[in-house]
Scaffold this active site. Sequence first.
Site, short mmCIF file in Angstrom:
data_model
loop_
_atom_site.label_atom_id
_atom_site.label_comp_id
_atom_site.label_asym_id
_atom_site.label_seq_id
_atom_site.Cartn_x
_atom_site.Cartn_y
_atom_site.Cartn_z
N ASN A 9 0.87 -1.17 0.00
CA ASN A 9 0.00 0.00 0.00
C ASN A 9 0.91 1.22 0.00
O ASN A 9 1.48 1.56 1.03
CB ASN A 9 -0.90 -0.03 1.25
CG ASN A 9 -1.72 1.24 1.40
OD1 ASN A 9 -1.83 2.03 0.47
ND2 ASN A 9 -2.29 1.44 2.58
N TRP A 10 1.03 1.85 -1.15
CA TRP A 10 1.94 2.99 -1.27
C TRP A 10 1.40 4.24 -0.59
O TRP A 10 2.11 5.21 -0.41
CB TRP A 10 2.21 3.32 -2.74
CG TRP A 10 3.03 2.31 -3.48
CD1 TRP A 10 3.52 1.13 -3.01
CD2 TRP A 10 3.45 2.41 -4.85
NE1 TRP A 10 4.23 0.49 -4.00
CE2 TRP A 10 4.20 1.25 -5.14
CE3 TRP A 10 3.26 3.35 -5.86
CZ2 TRP A 10 4.77 1.01 -6.40
CZ3 TRP A 10 3.81 3.13 -7.11
CH2 TRP A 10 4.57 1.96 -7.38
N LYS A 11 0.11 4.25 -0.27
CA LYS A 11 -0.55 5.44 0.28
C LYS A 11 -0.32 6.65 -0.63
O LYS A 11 -0.19 6.48 -1.85
CB LYS A 11 -0.08 5.70 1.71
CG LYS A 11 -0.11 4.44 2.58
CD LYS A 11 0.04 4.72 4.02
CE LYS A 11 0.12 3.41 4.77
NZ LYS A 11 0.05 3.59 6.21
N HIS A 96 -9.47 1.12 4.72
CA HIS A 96 -8.22 1.33 5.45
C HIS A 96 -8.48 2.27 6.62
O HIS A 96 -9.27 3.22 6.51
CB HIS A 96 -7.16 1.90 4.51
CG HIS A 96 -5.79 1.88 5.12
ND1 HIS A 96 -5.38 2.81 6.04
CD2 HIS A 96 -4.75 1.02 4.96
CE1 HIS A 96 -4.14 2.53 6.42
NE2 HIS A 96 -3.73 1.45 5.77
N GLU A 98 -6.89 4.69 7.77
CA GLU A 98 -6.66 6.11 7.48
C GLU A 98 -7.88 6.71 6.78
O GLU A 98 -8.23 7.87 7.01
CB GLU A 98 -5.38 6.28 6.63
CG GLU A 98 -4.15 6.02 7.49
CD GLU A 98 -2.94 5.48 6.73
OE1 GLU A 98 -2.90 5.55 5.50
OE2 GLU A 98 -2.02 4.98 7.41
N GLU A 168 -5.63 -5.02 10.45
CA GLU A 168 -4.58 -4.03 10.66
C GLU A 168 -4.85 -3.29 11.98
O GLU A 168 -5.60 -2.29 12.00
CB GLU A 168 -4.58 -3.02 9.52
CG GLU A 168 -4.32 -3.64 8.17
CD GLU A 168 -3.69 -2.63 7.22
OE1 GLU A 168 -2.55 -2.84 6.81
OE2 GLU A 168 -4.35 -1.62 6.91
N GLY A 174 2.26 2.07 10.70
CA GLY A 174 3.21 3.18 10.54
C GLY A 174 3.89 3.59 11.83
O GLY A 174 4.54 4.64 11.89
N SER A 214 3.32 -2.30 10.39
CA SER A 214 4.78 -2.32 10.62
C SER A 214 5.41 -3.67 10.32
O SER A 214 6.34 -4.09 11.01
CB SER A 214 5.11 -1.85 12.05
OG SER A 214 4.66 -0.53 12.23
N GLY A 235 2.67 -1.28 4.29
CA GLY A 235 2.72 0.15 3.98
C GLY A 235 4.15 0.58 3.71
O GLY A 235 4.69 0.38 2.62
N GLY A 236 4.79 1.15 4.72
CA GLY A 236 6.13 1.74 4.58
C GLY A 236 7.12 0.87 3.82
O GLY A 236 7.81 1.34 2.92
C1 PEP Z 1 -0.86 0.03 6.06
O1 PEP Z 1 -1.02 1.23 6.00
O2 PEP Z 1 -1.67 -0.72 5.49
C2 PEP Z 1 0.29 -0.48 6.77
C3 PEP Z 1 0.28 -1.73 7.15
O3 PEP Z 1 1.31 0.41 7.02
P1 PEP Z 1 2.74 0.08 7.67
O4 PEP Z 1 3.24 -1.21 7.07
O5 PEP Z 1 3.60 1.25 7.29
O6 PEP Z 1 2.53 -0.03 9.13
#
Ligand code: PEP
Length: 251
Positions: A9-11, A96, A98, A168, A174, A214, A235-236
């Site tokens: 997920n590049w956001k 998601h 966010e 999640e 994040g 994470s 994500g990251g």
């Molecule tokens: C996400 O936003 O779906 C996610 C899992 O982010 P991160 O891996 O950065 O915690």
Amino acid sequence: MRKKIVAGNWKMNNTLEEGVKLAGQINDLVEKTDLNGVDVVIGTPFIHLAEVNKLVGDKIGVAAQNCADEVSGAYTGEVSASMIKSTGSKYVILGHSERREYYGETSAKLVKKVKLSLENGLTPIFCFGEVLEERQSEKHFDVVKSQIAEGLFNLSAEDFGKIILAYEPVWAIGTGVTASSAQAQEMHAFIRKTLVAQYGQEVADNTSILYGGSCKPSNAKELFENPDVDGGLIGGASLNAEDFMGIITAF
Ligand code: PEP
């Protein structure tokens, strides 16, 4: 049996040029790797979808990160499920945290988005998870059950079978704090039990439940070794081709 999936997920990251470069790097690594049956997905911003779909090979599926809750028309700034489909994308990330937190994504809206995605042949990656307070007050199982039930339990067993779930925990997204392997397995087993009660054993056994929060190359193996963890939403670490590959090959 259910699929193993690693989805990035590049956001809201990467210009078109940067995104095309990253997708190319991921594609090069994926092409020369035995994926061991893992499905790879990259979730890009809308503006990248068409270009990235042209660039990647068959081993990568492309996802949007949201879709409109209406079919078409006067909804300025929105992007419909059929538009996403027309870019060659196969998946859409929905719900998601966010989007739930910053953009008023309610279960009622998600019901419409899931329906439109399925009608357009997109596979929803449906996200849910508790905030820290809810875990600390031991409400996390109830919260997760409600989010799944409100967003998805209107579906027939056949349609539910087309959904990918992503647990999640919001406190892990994040933050660098990952759910422990035991916490992830405990919740994923609970989710599967909830699915058995609603749709029966076969549907539950065939549903992929991803963990997100994470996840990185150093902890992916331990998380993915759990019997009910079928992959990750990343994500990251999906913004770096080598880190993302490190997670894909952790299976
Ligand atoms: C996400 O936003 O779906 C996610 C899992 O982010 P991160 O891996 O950065 O915690």
